[in-house]
Scaffold this motif. Structure first.
Motif, PDB file in Angstrom:
ATOM      1  N   MET A   1       0.824  -1.212   0.000  1.00 49.68           N
ATOM      2  CA  MET A   1       0.000   0.000   0.000  1.00 49.68           C
ATOM      3  C   MET A   1       0.859   1.263   0.000  1.00 49.68           C
ATOM      4  SD  MET A   1      -2.884   1.101   2.755  1.00 49.68           S
ATOM      5  CE  MET A   1      -3.560   2.753   2.783  1.00 49.68           C
ATOM      6  N   VAL A  57       1.282   6.427  -1.893  1.00 50.01           N
ATOM      7  CA  VAL A  57       0.185   5.497  -1.643  1.00 50.01           C
ATOM      8  C   VAL A  57      -0.094   4.781  -2.959  1.00 50.01           C
ATOM      9  CG1 VAL A  57      -2.151   5.210  -0.762  1.00 50.01           C
ATOM     10  CG2 VAL A  57      -0.777   7.166  -0.023  1.00 50.01           C
ATOM     11  N   ARG A  58      -0.147   3.442  -2.919  1.00 46.90           N
ATOM     12  CA  ARG A  58      -0.326   2.671  -4.147  1.00 46.90           C
ATOM     13  C   ARG A  58      -1.541   1.760  -4.025  1.00 46.90           C
ATOM     14  NH1 ARG A  58       4.278   2.237  -8.155  1.00 46.90           N
ATOM     15  NH2 ARG A  58       5.261   4.236  -7.733  1.00 46.90           N
ATOM     16  N   ASP A  59      -2.225   1.568  -5.154  1.00 52.98           N
ATOM     17  CA  ASP A  59      -3.379   0.669  -5.129  1.00 52.98           C
ATOM     18  C   ASP A  59      -2.917  -0.782  -5.257  1.00 52.98           C
ATOM     19  OD1 ASP A  59      -2.829   0.158  -7.816  1.00 52.98           O
ATOM     20  OD2 ASP A  59      -4.497   1.356  -8.577  1.00 52.98           O
ATOM     21  N   TRP A 108      -7.690   5.799   2.528  1.00 51.38           N
ATOM     22  CA  TRP A 108      -6.732   5.367   1.505  1.00 51.38           C
ATOM     23  C   TRP A 108      -6.776   3.852   1.340  1.00 51.38           C
ATOM     24  CZ3 TRP A 108      -5.169   8.249  -2.089  1.00 51.38           C
ATOM     25  CH2 TRP A 108      -4.660   9.539  -1.911  1.00 51.38           C
ATOM     26  N   ARG A 109      -6.915   3.142   2.442  1.00 47.30           N
ATOM     27  CA  ARG A 109      -6.942   1.676   2.379  1.00 47.30           C
ATOM     28  C   ARG A 109      -8.115   1.206   1.513  1.00 47.30           C
ATOM     29  NH1 ARG A 109      -6.962   1.039   7.368  1.00 47.30           N
ATOM     30  NH2 ARG A 109      -4.700   1.224   7.573  1.00 47.30           N
ATOM     31  N   THR A 112      -7.429   1.831  -2.234  1.00 46.22           N
ATOM     32  CA  THR A 112      -6.445   0.990  -2.923  1.00 46.22           C
ATOM     33  C   THR A 112      -7.130  -0.061  -3.799  1.00 46.22           C
ATOM     34  OG1 THR A 112      -6.264  -0.574  -1.062  1.00 46.22           O
ATOM     35  CG2 THR A 112      -4.707   1.273  -1.117  1.00 46.22           C
TER      36      THR A 112
END
Length: 241
Positions: A1, A57-59, A108-109, A112
């Motif tokens: 994440m 932040v990455r999906d 954000w979680r 993702t």
């Protein structure tokens, strides 16, 4: 994440599943330490420092959806992760860097797995979380390459005043109404003015805003903050009903 990189070189420092202590309560002036959960970096000698650091932040597909420039990062401690096998949890110092959006990590979680596909998801959060939702919306909007402007082409948009618990709720509702789920159209009067100004070239006339249950909004939203938003919209030719 999460992914930490050197901003200038784009060299990866580590990836991590989560981070605790980065998004904090507004009353918290700074964060003494942050816990990086499930880090791919297992440092040998401590402390270990990095400069010019960006938190990404990455999906779930690995695509970047948001980022924070934090500058100096110092790794102070490491232990075997209780959450992820063959990974470690790091205690790091960000020189007091912290963000007053306590619900942002949770939001954000959820993002993702993809941005909101349907309207109104922010309404399911408690009123105090609407500022955090707006923060994530703003970060993700610009990181995706979109601009501060109106993308919809309808003549009329509608917001439900009964859903607005504070001024942040208003900006959540307005951005979503004109630019779709997860849409952004400002987070304060100045940003709203920028969005409306930038939209003038695309739209000869902006739009009409049908504001249902406005009396409820007037009761819930700080009077000065609400009046500023109304003044900006009227100045740029938004017809408010």
């Amino acid at each position: 994440m999460y992914r930490l990189i050197e901003d200038e070189t784009q060299r990866e420092i580590l990836t991590a599943a989560d981070i605790h202590g980065f998004f904090v309560e507004p009353s918290t002036a700074e964060s003494e330490s942050v816990i990086v959960i499930g880090s791919s970096l297992n440092p040998g000698k401590l402390p270990l420092s990095f400069e010019d650091v960006e938190f990404q932040v990455r999906d779930v597909q690995g695509k970047e959806i948001g980022a924070y420039y934090v500058g100096h990062v110092e790794v102070l401690g490491a232990k075997e992760s209780g959450a992820i096998q063959d990974r470690v949890d790091l205690t790091v110092s960000l020189d007091g860097y912290a963000l007053p959006y306590p619900y942002a990590g949770e939001i954000w979680r959820a993002w993702t797995y993809g941005p909101p596909a349907e309207p109104g998801l922010w309404k399911s959060l408690p009123a105090e979380a609407h500022e955090s939702w707006l923060h994530v919306v703003q970060k993700a909007w610009f990181r995706s390459g979109r601009q501060a402007m109106l993308y919809g082409d309808a003549d009329t948009y509608e917001i439900a005043g009964a859903d607005l618990a504070n001024i942040h709720s208003f900006y959540c509702a307005l951005g979503e109404a004109v630019n779709g789920p997860g849409g952004y159209l400002g987070s304060n009067p100045s940003a709203l003015a920028d969005c409306l100004f930038n939209s003038r070239g695309k739209h000869k006339k902006l739009f009409r805003l049908a504001w249902r249950d406005f009396d409820v909004s007037r009761r819930n939203i700080d009077e000065e903050e609400l009046d500023w938003a109304l003044e900006v919209m009227r100045d740029y030719g938004v017809d408010i009903e």
